[in-house]
Design an enzyme around this catalytic site. Structure first.
Site, PDB file in Angstrom:
ATOM      1  N   LYS A 179       0.470 -11.883  12.942  1.00 16.93           N
ATOM      2  CA  LYS A 179       0.265 -11.897  14.530  1.00 16.93           C
ATOM      3  C   LYS A 179      -0.431 -13.363  14.699  1.00 16.93           C
ATOM      4  O   LYS A 179      -1.044 -13.968  14.865  1.00 16.93           O
ATOM      5  CB  LYS A 179      -0.831 -10.725  15.210  1.00 16.93           C
ATOM      6  CG  LYS A 179      -0.370 -10.742  16.451  1.00 16.93           C
ATOM      7  CD  LYS A 179      -1.195 -11.217  17.555  1.00 16.93           C
ATOM      8  CE  LYS A 179      -2.862 -11.466  17.943  1.00 16.93           C
ATOM      9  NZ  LYS A 179      -1.798 -13.164  18.347  1.00 16.93           N
ATOM     10  N   GLY A 232     -10.462 -17.164  12.727  1.00 16.64           N
ATOM     11  CA  GLY A 232     -10.317 -17.785  14.402  1.00 16.64           C
ATOM     12  C   GLY A 232     -11.553 -17.416  14.599  1.00 16.64           C
ATOM     13  O   GLY A 232     -12.447 -18.482  13.939  1.00 16.64           O
ATOM     14  N   SER A 233     -12.391 -17.178  15.838  1.00 13.25           N
ATOM     15  CA  SER A 233     -13.653 -17.222  16.280  1.00 13.25           C
ATOM     16  C   SER A 233     -14.704 -16.176  15.564  1.00 13.25           C
ATOM     17  O   SER A 233     -13.755 -15.327  15.449  1.00 13.25           O
ATOM     18  CB  SER A 233     -13.559 -17.435  18.277  1.00 13.25           C
ATOM     19  OG  SER A 233     -13.400 -15.794  18.140  1.00 13.25           O
ATOM     20  N   THR A 234     -15.847 -16.355  15.505  1.00 12.64           N
ATOM     21  CA  THR A 234     -16.894 -16.069  14.852  1.00 12.64           C
ATOM     22  C   THR A 234     -16.995 -14.528  15.943  1.00 12.64           C
ATOM     23  O   THR A 234     -16.864 -13.070  15.096  1.00 12.64           O
ATOM     24  CB  THR A 234     -17.973 -16.465  14.771  1.00 12.64           C
ATOM     25  OG1 THR A 234     -18.245 -18.020  13.935  1.00 12.64           O
ATOM     26  CG2 THR A 234     -19.294 -15.629  14.677  1.00 12.64           C
ATOM     27  N   GLY A 237     -13.828 -12.707  15.260  1.00 13.75           N
ATOM     28  CA  GLY A 237     -13.944 -11.644  13.466  1.00 13.75           C
ATOM     29  C   GLY A 237     -15.316 -11.128  13.426  1.00 13.75           C
ATOM     30  O   GLY A 237     -14.649  -9.924  12.338  1.00 13.75           O
ATOM     31  N   GLU A 254     -11.846 -15.880   7.889  1.00 13.14           N
ATOM     32  CA  GLU A 254     -12.101 -17.170   8.555  1.00 13.14           C
ATOM     33  C   GLU A 254     -12.702 -17.470   9.724  1.00 13.14           C
ATOM     34  O   GLU A 254     -11.377 -18.207  10.846  1.00 13.14           O
ATOM     35  CB  GLU A 254     -10.698 -18.271   7.741  1.00 13.14           C
ATOM     36  CG  GLU A 254     -10.565 -18.013   6.861  1.00 13.14           C
ATOM     37  CD  GLU A 254     -11.365 -17.913   5.355  1.00 13.14           C
ATOM     38  OE1 GLU A 254     -11.577 -19.368   5.205  1.00 13.14           O
ATOM     39  OE2 GLU A 254     -10.532 -17.586   4.077  1.00 13.14           O
ATOM     40  N   CYS A 288     -11.297 -26.395  12.537  1.00  6.94           N
ATOM     41  CA  CYS A 288     -12.572 -25.330  12.562  1.00  6.94           C
ATOM     42  C   CYS A 288     -14.130 -26.342  11.590  1.00  6.94           C
ATOM     43  O   CYS A 288     -15.280 -25.984  11.653  1.00  6.94           O
ATOM     44  CB  CYS A 288     -11.767 -24.232  11.924  1.00  6.94           C
ATOM     45  SG  CYS A 288     -11.551 -24.308  10.016  1.00  6.94           S
ATOM     46  N   GLU A 386     -20.805 -24.100  18.306  1.00 10.50           N
ATOM     47  CA  GLU A 386     -19.010 -25.009  17.554  1.00 10.50           C
ATOM     48  C   GLU A 386     -18.450 -25.107  19.157  1.00 10.50           C
ATOM     49  O   GLU A 386     -18.278 -24.252  20.570  1.00 10.50           O
ATOM     50  CB  GLU A 386     -18.744 -23.703  17.140  1.00 10.50           C
ATOM     51  CG  GLU A 386     -17.315 -24.778  16.537  1.00 10.50           C
ATOM     52  CD  GLU A 386     -16.267 -23.558  15.910  1.00 10.50           C
ATOM     53  OE1 GLU A 386     -15.852 -22.584  16.549  1.00 10.50           O
ATOM     54  OE2 GLU A 386     -15.468 -24.025  15.197  1.00 10.50           O
TER      55      GLU A 386
END
Ligand code: NAD
Length: 493
Positions: A179, A232-234, A237, A254, A288, A386
């Site tokens: 995806k 992707g983003s935290t 995640g 990640e 990242c 971030e």
């Protein structure tokens, strides 16, 4: 230069199945404002069809049953096809991501290396045997492919992150459903088309384009997906981990970062300045592991900051198809606004703006000038969050202790860098930095052999290297009794 983008229209890739979705996602290049690609907005049914195809290919198909040598030969052929198509693929990355062509070409070189290395791993899978269990017993422990893998990819390095996942999983014998990001699906679809030419059998790779909800959610929740590899983003995640609980599937996440780049007074200043610029402005800061927090020894800070600022001001923003472009566009208007909100916070919370700090819409693009803030305190928002844009925060330190404490003063733990000519300093500081990667006199430097992944809110699991490959395997112990068994029970008959 005169490169002219054409509009590319893509379907999803699921063998033996066509989507019923009539919705398309238009991708307008963030660097030019022009329509460059159209992707299908996939549905939960599309995801279910792809999962069923991958499940069947894993349970009954040839791929997991091929020898390592056979899988390696196909992966190498695939790498060769990518190399032949490199320039075209790089241009797609430029159009969809808005990154400079020089960087997109570098990404494609990295992709080819990743495929080649994964091919070598396919030939090396091996296990352990235990022959010390007594005269009537032996055991072996080996690795099996984990099964059907759902892969969820972000927009900043679409081809590279595909290549950090797909060939490693295929080398292990898995089948996959990818995806890609709804912004940048082109290269995942193009690379998958080349897989067919290379000889990857039907059903082994599917690509379902579309939004996180419904397509990504369906992959994470499906009982027929054995493992989800997410980058992707935290925040997303966290949702992936929560959604995986119902089926108790394995996940690797990640996630984001807030890396420190520590410049000690004895560093080679030319190298360190170049590294500091590359660390934060590479991929326009949408990276990242970007070295967004520059920690510099007060003894050299004034000279260092002055030279670095002059170079930041000289960087070429925009014209991303030109060979000399340095800084590309933000991925979307929403993200541009988010980055701008951090520029405002930097100013209002008292950091000193030395370079940039503004939007640049030249050529219809969503650019942010390379920005440098000095005298950033650890409690300021730009030190803590971030930003994912070309924004550098500089903080000065007096002692090594203080530098280590500042570097670790973050919820993230993806990567950190140290610049010094003193081996003792490097050797003693590296283990004290709480991150999955530490660079010494280099930065944003990864390769197919070295595992990459996070500590703390940067996630868990590893990609690349032997450790990354092993994520796509399960360990199985087979214990065998040799000869006649001594009965457990006294009863006979
Ligand atoms: P994102 O989390 O918004 O999206 C990533 C992917 O997840 C996309 O494909 C998206 O469609 C999908 N998604 C969104 N919601 C979902 C859901 N509920 N269920 C399943 N899938 C869902 O991230 P992004 O904005 O595309 O990428 C930027 C982020 O990625 C940054 O935080 C960056 O640090 C991180 N990143 C990390 C690494 C790493 O290796 N650690 C590498 C690159 C990017």
């Amino acid at each position: 230069m005169n490169y002219v983008s054409t509009v590319r229209e893509y379907g999803i890739v699921v063998d033996g199945y066509s989507t019923g979705s009539l919705q398309m996602i238009d991708r307008v290049s963030p660097a030019s404002g022009r329509l460059v690609s159209r992707f299908v907005s996939g549905t939960a049914e599309d995801a279910a069809a792809a999962i069923a195809v991958a499940r069947k290919a894993f349970d009954d198909g040839p791929w997991p049953r091929l020898s390592g040598l056979e899988r390696a030969a196909i992966l190498r052929r695939w790498a060769d096809l990518i190399a032949e198509d490199k320039e075209r693929l790089a241009r797609i990355e430029v159009d969809e991501v808005g990154k400079p062509i020089r960087m997109a070409r570098g990404d494609l070189d990295g992709v080819i290396d990743l495929f080649q290395f994964a091919a070598s791993l396919a030939m090396q899978v091996h296990g352990e045997t235990y022959t010390n269990l007594g005269p009537d017993k032996t055991a072996w422990v080996h690795r099996e492919p984990v099964g059907v893998v759902g892969m969820i990819i972000p927009w900043n390095f679409p081809a590279i992150i595909y290549a950090q996942k797909v060939p490693y999983a295929l080398a292990a014998g898995c089948t996959v459903v990818v995806k890609p990001s709804e912004f940048t699906s082109g290269t995942a679809l193009e690379l998958t088309r080349l897989a067919r030419e290379a000889g990857v059998p039907d059903g082994v790779i599917s690509v379902v384009t579309g939004f996180g909800d419904p397509v990504g959610e369906a992959l994470v929740k499906s009982p027929d997906v054995d493992f989800v590899s997410f980058t992707g983003s935290t925040n997303v995640g966290r949702r992936i981990v929560a959604n995986s609980a119902e089926t108790l599937k394995r996940v690797s996440v990640e996630l984001g970062g807030k890396s420190a780049n520590i410049i000690f007074a004895d560093a080679d200043l030319d190298d360190a300045i170049d590294g500091a610029l590359f660390g934060v402005f590479f991929n326009q800061g949408e990276c990242c592991c970007a070295g967004t927090r520059l920690l510099v020894d007060e003894a050299i800070a004034d000279t260092f900051v002055e030279r670095l600022t002059a170079r930041a001001k000289a960087m070429k923003v925009g014209s991303v198809h030109d060979d000399d472009s340095d800084v590309g566009a933000m991925i979307s208007e929403t993200h541009l606004n988010r980055v701008c909100s951090y520029l405002d916070k930097g100013r209002s919370e008292g950091a000193r703006l030395l370079a940039g700090g503004d939007v640049d819409r030249s050529g219809g693009g969503l650019f942010v000038q390379p920005t440098v803030f000095d005298h950033v305190a650890p409690d300021m928002t730009i030190f803590r969050e971030e930003i994912f844009g070309p924004v550098l925060s500089i903080t000065r330190f007096k002692t090594t202790e203080e530098a280590v404490a500042l570097a670790n003063d973050t919820t993230y733990g993806l990567a950190n860098a140290i610049w010094t000519k003193n081996f003792d300093t490097a050797h003693q500081v590296a283990p004290r930095l709480r991150s999955g990667t530490v660079w010494i006199n280099t930065v944003v430097d990864t390769g197919p052999q070295t595992p990459f992944g996070g500590y703390k809110a940067s996630g868990f699991g590893r990609e690349m290297g032997q450790a990354g490959f092993e994520e796509f395997t399960n360990v199985k112990s087979v214990i065998a009794r040799l000869g006649k068994r001594t009965p457990y029970y006294a009863t006979k008959g």
